[in-house]
Every structure is written in structure tokens, then in C-alpha cells.
Design a protein around this motif. Structure first.
Motif, PDB file in Angstrom:
ATOM      1  N   ARG A  34       8.084   6.082   7.680  1.00  0.00           N
ATOM      2  CA  ARG A  34       7.209   4.947   7.388  1.00  0.00           C
ATOM      3  C   ARG A  34       5.934   5.411   6.651  1.00  0.00           C
ATOM      4  O   ARG A  34       5.373   4.661   5.853  1.00  0.00           O
ATOM      5  N   ASN A  35       5.491   6.638   6.906  1.00  0.00           N
ATOM      6  CA  ASN A  35       4.339   7.167   6.178  1.00  0.00           C
ATOM      7  C   ASN A  35       4.669   7.364   4.704  1.00  0.00           C
ATOM      8  O   ASN A  35       3.815   7.141   3.836  1.00  0.00           O
ATOM      9  N   ALA A  36       5.902   7.788   4.401  1.00  0.00           N
ATOM     10  CA  ALA A  36       6.292   7.905   2.992  1.00  0.00           C
ATOM     11  C   ALA A  36       6.214   6.548   2.309  1.00  0.00           C
ATOM     12  O   ALA A  36       5.688   6.429   1.192  1.00  0.00           O
TER      13      ALA A  36
ATOM     14  N   VAL B 253       0.177   3.096  -1.348  1.00  0.00           N
ATOM     15  CA  VAL B 253      -1.139   3.568  -1.797  1.00  0.00           C
ATOM     16  C   VAL B 253      -1.113   3.883  -3.289  1.00  0.00           C
ATOM     17  O   VAL B 253      -2.008   3.484  -4.054  1.00  0.00           O
ATOM     18  N   LEU B 254      -0.103   4.617  -3.719  1.00  0.00           N
ATOM     19  CA  LEU B 254      -0.027   4.995  -5.132  1.00  0.00           C
ATOM     20  C   LEU B 254       0.178   3.782  -6.036  1.00  0.00           C
ATOM     21  O   LEU B 254      -0.208   3.812  -7.213  1.00  0.00           O
ATOM     22  N   ARG B 255       0.741   2.719  -5.499  1.00  0.00           N
ATOM     23  CA  ARG B 255       0.962   1.497  -6.284  1.00  0.00           C
ATOM     24  C   ARG B 255      -0.174   0.490  -6.157  1.00  0.00           C
ATOM     25  O   ARG B 255      -0.093  -0.616  -6.669  1.00  0.00           O
ATOM     26  N   GLY B 256      -1.241   0.885  -5.460  1.00  0.00           N
ATOM     27  CA  GLY B 256      -2.400   0.012  -5.341  1.00  0.00           C
ATOM     28  C   GLY B 256      -2.256  -1.083  -4.322  1.00  0.00           C
ATOM     29  O   GLY B 256      -3.019  -2.057  -4.336  1.00  0.00           O
ATOM     30  N   LEU B 257      -1.300  -0.942  -3.400  1.00  0.00           N
ATOM     31  CA  LEU B 257      -1.074  -1.926  -2.340  1.00  0.00           C
ATOM     32  C   LEU B 257      -1.698  -1.446  -1.040  1.00  0.00           C
ATOM     33  O   LEU B 257      -2.000  -0.255  -0.882  1.00  0.00           O
ATOM     34  N   PRO B 258      -1.901  -2.336  -0.050  1.00  0.00           N
ATOM     35  CA  PRO B 258      -2.379  -1.873   1.257  1.00  0.00           C
ATOM     36  C   PRO B 258      -1.429  -0.832   1.846  1.00  0.00           C
ATOM     37  O   PRO B 258      -0.202  -0.973   1.734  1.00  0.00           O
ATOM     38  N   MET B 259      -1.977   0.185   2.457  1.00  0.00           N
ATOM     39  CA  MET B 259      -1.150   1.258   3.009  1.00  0.00           C
ATOM     40  C   MET B 259      -0.189   0.718   4.062  1.00  0.00           C
ATOM     41  O   MET B 259       1.015   1.018   4.041  1.00  0.00           O
ATOM     42  N   TYR B 260      -0.712  -0.073   5.000  1.00  0.00           N
ATOM     43  CA  TYR B 260       0.091  -0.755   6.020  1.00  0.00           C
ATOM     44  C   TYR B 260      -0.344  -2.211   6.076  1.00  0.00           C
ATOM     45  O   TYR B 260      -1.506  -2.522   5.778  1.00  0.00           O
TER      46      TYR B 260
ATOM     47  N   ARG C  63      -7.730   8.486 -10.541  1.00  0.00           N
ATOM     48  CA  ARG C  63      -8.209   7.221  -9.999  1.00  0.00           C
ATOM     49  C   ARG C  63      -8.445   7.336  -8.486  1.00  0.00           C
ATOM     50  O   ARG C  63      -7.871   8.197  -7.814  1.00  0.00           O
ATOM     51  N   THR C  64      -9.251   6.454  -7.966  1.00  0.00           N
ATOM     52  CA  THR C  64      -9.516   6.394  -6.533  1.00  0.00           C
ATOM     53  C   THR C  64      -8.557   5.400  -5.891  1.00  0.00           C
ATOM     54  O   THR C  64      -8.353   4.297  -6.415  1.00  0.00           O
ATOM     55  N   VAL C  65      -7.968   5.805  -4.778  1.00  0.00           N
ATOM     56  CA  VAL C  65      -7.042   4.936  -4.053  1.00  0.00           C
ATOM     57  C   VAL C  65      -7.568   4.743  -2.632  1.00  0.00           C
ATOM     58  O   VAL C  65      -8.376   5.524  -2.135  1.00  0.00           O
TER      59      VAL C  65
ATOM     60  N   SER D 286      -9.004  10.570  -4.011  1.00  0.00           N
ATOM     61  CA  SER D 286      -8.412  10.667  -5.337  1.00  0.00           C
ATOM     62  C   SER D 286      -6.890  10.566  -5.223  1.00  0.00           C
ATOM     63  O   SER D 286      -6.286  11.138  -4.306  1.00  0.00           O
ATOM     64  N   ALA D 287      -6.282   9.861  -6.149  1.00  0.00           N
ATOM     65  CA  ALA D 287      -4.817   9.776  -6.157  1.00  0.00           C
ATOM     66  C   ALA D 287      -4.193  11.164  -6.205  1.00  0.00           C
ATOM     67  O   ALA D 287      -3.127  11.395  -5.629  1.00  0.00           O
TER      68      ALA D 287
END
Length: 229
Positions: free
Chosen positions: A50-52, A58-65, A109-111, A120-121
Motif C-alpha cells: 500500500r505504501n508503493a 505522491v509522484l502524480r500529485g495526488l493525496p498520499m492516502y 519539484r516539491t511534493v 523534493s520529488a
């Protein structure tokens, strides 16, 4: 300078190492306790999968969870799966993380991660490496802190001492690798300095909450108590 491509390769190697170790288990082994209080090995494996997914978000700019509650519920839901399902999930989600990591992107970029934490990404692959490597140790199957790559150990000590820097609950602390290859400072700027010395894996174990620090030498005061990660 952070090399995210090199870190992605290290994540792949660490994931394969874990999968190869787990391939010799049976379903009963998955249900056994891990070294993390209250978690079975199945919980650890479910968390890694689930962390993956979360770091892909995160890398796609969405909420992590979706939420902290959803994160915990997903781990609880998946923890009891049989070994083959656990390993298939971990492999598939690991590959998805690699695929997203290979996409053209602005790695400067900042994530945003959990709880408003930003980074940083370019450091996200190393964060995934940390998850895979430390949780491999947490499984309690013979892979220990001493088996971690030396580069990983040094970089994670860098990260954790930076994390505790300025924390008023931690006295000014100098952290020294016993072989003389590393020195760090952390904790508050106020008060008497404590020096903590030991082998780098033991220092990492203490900083990451995986060992009690009894193998470390302290001068100037007792071993500092660190806040939970």
C-alpha cells in the motif's frame, strides 16, 4: 546531489531481495509476529504494497492516502492474505512504482506526503528504499541492519539526524560512527551536549527505533530518548 535513477535501481534490488527471502515461507510464516508491535509479517507486507501505491500517488500529485483511517484499514484488510497473494501484490505495486518513476518528470519539484510533510520529488525513491529495507529487517527473517548497504545506512542516518534537529525534547547530540567515517549533530541547540558513538548499523537502529541503543557508548549524559517516527 540526489540521483533518483540510481535510487530507483536500489529500490528494485531491495524489493527483489525481500521477495526472494519471502519465497521460502509458507502461509503460517506470514501470520507470525513481526518485530513491529501488534503487526504480523502479513501486516508488514501489506503496508509495503500500500505504501508503493501511496508513493505513486505522491509522484502524480495526488493525496498520499485518502485518510489516516483508510490507510490503517487497508493494511488491516490485506494483512491476512496468503503468501502468494502478498508477494504478487508487492511485486505488482513495486513494478508500478518503477514505471511511474521512469516517466519524464520535473524531479526538482516539491511534493506532499502525509500530514503536510513536503519533500523534493527526487527524494521519493530513497524514501521507498527506506520503507523496503527497514521493513525487511522488521520481518525478523535473518536480514539485519548489519546487512544493509553501507551507503543506505549513512544516508538514513543523515536523514534521521536532520529530522530530529531542533527538537526541543532531544538534547544537543553529537552522533559518531565508531570507525571514524561519519559524524552528525542533532537535537536542540540548548543544553549540554551528549556524544553517542557506535557502529553505524547500531546508530541507525537507535535513531530508527529498531534497537534500544544499549550497544552504543555515551558521553556527557545518558542516551537521549527520541520521539517516535
Amino acid at each position: 546531489m540526489i540521483d533518483h535513477e540510481r535510487d530507483l535501481a536500489s529500490v528494485r534490488e531491495a524489493t527483489e531481495r525481500l521477495l526472494n527471502d519471502a519465497a521460502s515461507w509458507d502461509n503460517a510464516a506470514v501470520a507470525e509476529p513481526s518485530r513491529l508491535p501488534g503487526w504480523t509479517r502479513g501486516h508488514v507486507l501489506a503496508h509495503l504494497s500500500r505504501n508503493a501505491d501511496a508513493l505513486v500517488n505522491v509522484l502524480r500529485g495526488l493525496p498520499m492516502y485518502a485518510s489516516a483511517e483508510a490507510r490503517d484499514a487497508d493494511i488491516a484488510r490485506d494483512a491476512g492474505r496468503p503468501l502468494d497473494a502478498q508477494l504478487a501484490d508487492l511485486r505488482a505495486t513495486g513494478e508500478r512504482f518503477q514505471e511511474v518513476g521512469a516517466e519524464p518528470a520535473d524531479w526538482s519539484r516539491t511534493v506532499e506526503l502525509r500530514n503536510g510533510v513536503t519533500d523534493s520529488a527526487s527524494r521519493i525513491p530513497f524514501r521507498r528504499w527506506v520503507e523496503v529495507a527497514l521493513h525487511h529487517v522488521d520481518l525478523g527473517v535473518g536480514y539485519e541492519l548489519e546487512d544493509l548497504p553501507e551507503e543506505f545506512v549513512r544516508r538514513e542516518i543523515d536523514f534521521l539526524t536532520e529530522r530530529f534537529a531542533g527538537n526541543a525534547s532531544v538534547p544537543p547530540t553529537r552522533v559518531l560512527a565508531a570507525d571514524g567515517t561519519g559524524a552528525w549533530t542533532t537535537g536542540s541547540a540548548e543544553g549540554s551536549e551528549v556524544t553517542v558513538t557506535g557502529p553505524a548499523p547500531e546508530l541507525l537502529g537507535w535513531l530508527a527505533g529498531r534497537r534500544d541503543g544499549s550497544a552504543l557508548k555515551t558521553e556527557g549524559g545518558p542516551l537521549p530518548e527520541l520521539p517516535p517516527l
